[in-house]
Write an enzyme that holds these catalytic residues in place. Structure first.
Site, PDB file in Angstrom:
ATOM      1  CB  SER A 191      10.275   5.396   7.117  1.00 14.57           C
ATOM      2  OG  SER A 191       9.850   6.725   7.336  1.00 14.57           O
ATOM      3  CG  HIS A 219       8.970   0.889   6.735  1.00 17.80           C
ATOM      4  ND1 HIS A 219       9.732   0.774   5.597  1.00 17.80           N
ATOM      5  CD2 HIS A 219       8.428   2.141   6.702  1.00 17.80           C
ATOM      6  CE1 HIS A 219       9.676   1.904   4.914  1.00 17.80           C
ATOM      7  NE2 HIS A 219       8.888   2.753   5.565  1.00 17.80           N
ATOM      8  CE  LYS A 252       7.142   1.810   2.332  1.00 14.87           C
ATOM      9  NZ  LYS A 252       7.680   2.554   1.198  1.00 14.87           N
TER      10      LYS A 252
HETATM   11  C1  LIG Z   1       5.546   4.715   6.998  1.00 19.63           C
HETATM   12  C2  LIG Z   1       5.073   4.771   5.573  1.00 19.63           C
HETATM   13  N1  LIG Z   1       3.758   4.857   5.333  1.00 19.63           N
HETATM   14  C3  LIG Z   1       3.265   4.896   4.085  1.00 19.63           C
HETATM   15  C4  LIG Z   1       4.112   4.870   2.993  1.00 19.63           C
HETATM   16  C5  LIG Z   1       3.523   4.936   1.618  1.00 19.63           C
HETATM   17  O1  LIG Z   1       3.458   3.642   1.097  1.00 19.63           O
HETATM   18  P1  LIG Z   1       3.296   3.406  -0.466  1.00 19.63           P
HETATM   19  O2  LIG Z   1       4.661   3.261  -1.029  1.00 19.63           O
HETATM   20  O3  LIG Z   1       2.514   2.126  -0.526  1.00 19.63           O
HETATM   21  O4  LIG Z   1       2.566   4.553  -1.016  1.00 19.63           O
HETATM   22  C6  LIG Z   1       5.484   4.800   3.193  1.00 19.63           C
HETATM   23  C7  LIG Z   1       6.395   4.807   2.028  1.00 19.63           C
HETATM   24  O5  LIG Z   1       7.450   5.360   2.024  1.00 19.63           O
HETATM   25  C8  LIG Z   1       5.987   4.744   4.511  1.00 19.63           C
HETATM   26  O6  LIG Z   1       7.305   4.694   4.743  1.00 19.63           O
END
Ligand SMILES: Cc1ncc(COP(=O)(O)O)c(C=O)c1O
Length: 414
Positions: A191, A219, A252
């Site tokens: 991310s 992502h 997302k």
């Molecule tokens: C790599 C990754 N995993 C999990 C999440 C968490 O996702 P959610 O927004 O559905 O809680 C994020 C959110 O920032 C993320 O970037």
């Protein structure tokens, strides 16, 4: 009765907050006055949105809105319970069925969010005495999920397959009879840097050393995939059925909210009966499930509601990433991200002050793009993390690149 008059039970709240402010670590929350699309009004100012995860511009899509409204009309505002008791509605089952079908996997289980899916699933995959092997740059929700286990954990340097193999050998040496479980866990797309995990190599190593493999595709969902399908990183590498657990999010590219665990029917049967964040938390409101189904319909080629948003997003990503390097933002992290077909563009500015100044100046010029700074990223690599979107037109990209170039020179970034 004895009173501890000197004790101030909540004094730390103000003190800690003041410390955060003094150290420049406060997350100043900007407030949107419009839906999240490529043009937004933020605190009275119209801006081009370049920092949301709404990669496919689905969050205000008419079809998703319609599906959400229909769901409320049919099922109401709330579900009334956890899934396992009285909160399991047809629309949740339909969401999971359509999700698994889209992902070409046997089954899926939805959670309130991706974060909660990681926290729920990871602790159920391993026991005390097993092994978890995790990429150094994995997301905080994976880190928290791992912390909930009593399992021995080791970290390998970011995407370093030599180190991953070493960790696998060490685990196998400690357990020569193969009685324990080994879990490799990685983000699919990272991310902060927008680069991809080498999932094909991880799969080869995992298979060779008898490990379970878990990928967080937050992502990659709606972005990656063969034939610009948006089916995610597992499909990108053609690994359906080989990667044992996939975590997906609807917050997302899918434009809604919610998490999912995707994989075999055995996996889902097991987690439906063990994952605590699933069993002990109310189920998704019908509007969310309706909108999420709408997102899957928009992404399904040949379907009545299909829209070619993934190809448009990928064109935008390719163009913007190439041009941002060409205009002078050629730090190795930015250049590396340009090689990956992902929607995250880390535009490296240097020190925190430079990234903050860049963001402020961009905002003056009509662009909403926020800085990510040390300590969230290594010192000297503070950046504007641009998030690309299918809602942006070529003129928007040219306009923003022009502003990045002017302000980059003004701040002597190049
Ligand atoms: C790599 C990754 N995993 C999990 C999440 C968490 O996702 P959610 O927004 O559905 O809680 C994020 C959110 O920032 C993320 O970037």
């Amino acid at each position: 009765m004895w009173f501890y008059m000197a004790r101030h039970p909540t004094k730390f709240l103000k003190e800690e907050y003041q410390k955060i402010q003094a150290e420049g670590r406060e997350w100043v929350h900007r407030t949107l006055e419009t839906p999240s699309t490529s043009r937004v009004t933020v605190e009275g100012k119209e801006l081009l949105m370049m920092c949301s995860n709404n990669y496919l511009n689905l969050s205000n899509n008419p079809h998703l809105r319609k599906r959400a409204i229909e769901a409320v009309e049919k099922y109401g505002a709330g579900s009334g319970s956890v899934r396992a008791i009285a909160g399991n509605m047809w629309i949740h089952e339909e969401w999971e069925r359509k999700h698994a079908e889209f992902k070409e996997q046997e089954a899926a289980q939805v959670y309130m969010s991706g974060f909660i899916a990681n926290e729920g699933a990871i602790p159920q995959m391993v026991r005390k005495g097993d092994f978890i092997i995790s990429d150094a740059l994995n997301h905080g929700s994976i880190i928290d999920g791992v912390r909930l286990t009593k399992t021995e954990r080791s970290i390998y340097a970011h995407t370093d397959m030599g180190e991953l193999e070493q960790r696998l050998i060490e685990a196998n040496n400690k357990d020569p009879n193969g009685e324990k479980r080994i879990l490799i866990i990685t983000d699919g797309v990272f991310s902060m840097d927008g680069d991809m995990a080498p999932l094909d190599e991880i799969e080869k190593l995992g298979t060779e050393y008898g490990a379970m493999m878990f990928v967080d595709d937050a992502h990659g969902d709606g972005v990656l995939g063969s034939n610009k399908s948006g089916k995610g990183i597992v499909d990108h590498f053609g690994l359906q059925g080989k990667f044992h657990v996939e975590m997906n999010t609807y917050s997302k590219a899918m434009g809604v909210v919610g998490g999912a665990i995707t994989g075999s029917q055995d996996l889902v049967n097991y987690l439906r009966n063990t994952a605590r964040s699933y069993l002990l938390s109310g189920s998704q409101p019908p509007a969310i499930a309706g909108a999420a189904i709408g997102a899957l319909e928009v992404l399904t080629p040949g379907g009545e509601f299909y829209e070619p948003l993934v190809p448009k997003l990928l064109d935008n990503c390719e163009y913007f990433k190439k041009e941002i390097v060409n205009i002078g933002f050629n730090h190795e992290i930015t250049a590396a991200s340009a090689k990956a077909p992902t929607a995250i563009v880390p535009v490296i500015c240097g020190e925190n002050e430079t990234a903050t100044a860049m963001s402020n100046r961009l905002m003056d010029e009509g662009i909403f793009a926020l800085p990510i700074m040390f300590p969230m990223v290594p010192r000297g690599t503070s950046r504007i993390r641009v998030m690309m979107s299918a809602g942006l037109e070529r003129e928007d990209l040219e306009f923003s690149l022009g502003k990045f170039e002017d302000i980059g020179r003004e701040l002597k970034i190049f």
